[in-house]
Design an enzyme around this catalytic site. Sequence first.
Site, PDB file in Angstrom:
ATOM      1  N   HIS A 252       0.851  -1.190   0.000  1.00 51.34           N
ATOM      2  CA  HIS A 252       0.000   0.000   0.000  1.00 51.34           C
ATOM      3  C   HIS A 252       0.888   1.241   0.000  1.00 51.34           C
ATOM      4  CE1 HIS A 252       1.074   0.024   4.198  1.00 51.34           C
ATOM      5  NE2 HIS A 252       0.461  -1.140   4.409  1.00 51.34           N
TER       6      HIS A 252
ATOM      7  N   HIS B 246       4.066   1.203   2.055  1.00 56.01           N
ATOM      8  CA  HIS B 246       5.221   0.511   1.464  1.00 56.01           C
ATOM      9  C   HIS B 246       5.853   1.366   0.360  1.00 56.01           C
ATOM     10  CE1 HIS B 246       2.797  -3.025   2.920  1.00 56.01           C
ATOM     11  NE2 HIS B 246       3.959  -3.287   3.464  1.00 56.01           N
TER      12      HIS B 246
ATOM     13  N   GLU C 171       7.673   2.711  10.869  1.00 59.23           N
ATOM     14  CA  GLU C 171       7.590   2.898  12.325  1.00 59.23           C
ATOM     15  C   GLU C 171       6.243   2.457  12.902  1.00 59.23           C
ATOM     16  OE1 GLU C 171       8.710   6.974  12.969  1.00 59.23           O
ATOM     17  OE2 GLU C 171      10.836   6.524  12.643  1.00 59.23           O
TER      18      GLU C 171
ATOM     19  N   VAL D  76       2.549   6.142   7.772  1.00 61.59           N
ATOM     20  CA  VAL D  76       1.749   6.814   6.738  1.00 61.59           C
ATOM     21  C   VAL D  76       0.274   6.583   7.091  1.00 61.59           C
ATOM     22  CG1 VAL D  76       1.225   6.964   4.264  1.00 61.59           C
ATOM     23  CG2 VAL D  76       3.553   6.430   5.024  1.00 61.59           C
TER      24      VAL D  76
ATOM     25  N   SER E 180      -2.357  -0.169   6.762  1.00 57.40           N
ATOM     26  CA  SER E 180      -1.978  -1.532   7.136  1.00 57.40           C
ATOM     27  C   SER E 180      -2.575  -2.483   6.117  1.00 57.40           C
ATOM     28  CB  SER E 180      -2.561  -1.858   8.523  1.00 57.40           C
ATOM     29  OG  SER E 180      -2.567  -3.258   8.716  1.00 57.40           O
TER      30      SER E 180
ATOM     31  N   ARG F 246      -3.830  -5.126   6.764  1.00 57.53           N
ATOM     32  CA  ARG F 246      -5.027  -5.735   7.366  1.00 57.53           C
ATOM     33  C   ARG F 246      -6.278  -4.876   7.196  1.00 57.53           C
ATOM     34  NH1 ARG F 246      -3.009  -9.758  11.143  1.00 57.53           N
ATOM     35  NH2 ARG F 246      -0.770  -9.517  11.190  1.00 57.53           N
TER      36      ARG F 246
END
Length: 296
Positions: free
Chosen positions: A34, A37, A148, A176, A185, A187
């Site tokens: 996403h 990344h 982080e 982010v 995330s 998820r």
Amino acid sequence: MRLVTTVGELQMWADAQRAAGRRIALVPTMGALHAGHRALCDEARRRADVVVVSIFVNPTQFDQSADLEQYPRPLESDLETCRGAGVDAVFTPGVGELYPEGSQTWVEVTEVSRPLEGRSRPGHFRGVATVVSKLFLAAKPHVAVFGEKDYQQLAVIRRMVRDLGFDVEIAGHPIVREADGLALSSRNVHLDAEMRRQALVLSRALDAAERAVSGGEREVRRILHAVALELGKAPLLELDYAELRDPETFDVVSGEIPGPTLLALAARLRKPDGPPRATVRLIDNRVLQPPTRSEE
Ligand code: PAF
């Protein structure tokens, strides 16, 4: 963009880059890429000449097999994201490539791995430290970039690199977020509209704590009360932990926060009408920076 599936081929690629004097950055991922990344890839590009992204859903860091099975694996769109980010090589090994038959070697970071995620997910950080070591040995990076959002993971990796003397620089990248505050995330795709709405209490709880601390509040009890008030607004949320910890040692902070302090949150969001086990686990964190005594 080069696609690599074996450790041997990646090592040869890395040796050739090094021989040509190029600096290698590694972005380790489990795929389902996403914008978070993408930001890691951009950071990697700023810090090196060539970027390699690994995409490997690491079975040894999952303590629940349902979670491992559910983990999204959209390889084609991940490769598209990597191409769009100008990534030079993508490493997509099979499980047997990173864990050869009969593997019995593990990397374990002890103290920093124990609380928070380590307590909730036994064995998780052993799996992470082991696979990241294998990725370092395969990709031979000069620098590796981690988000982080997994703050404790970053601390575990920094400690491992220091303790084992890996010649790799570790770079952290800030969390982010979506425009409304939700931390990105992989998820999040499992959240329906109502769960997603309620998931916002996590970042709002961090905001509330930050407001309290920048207003001069140092008492742990009161900061955690401000957090609990926000989290209490989401009936679908089951809190795993909300803790204030030293951002390096991860020792618990009690009484008053003495300086920069990590506020770490983890919770499960229940599906409104789903079976009791249909939950999505989310984490978020912020380092709270109290004003120096002279600013108060
Ligand atoms: O943060 C992740 O996605 C994973 O824990 C990592 C670092 C790629 C190891 O599997």
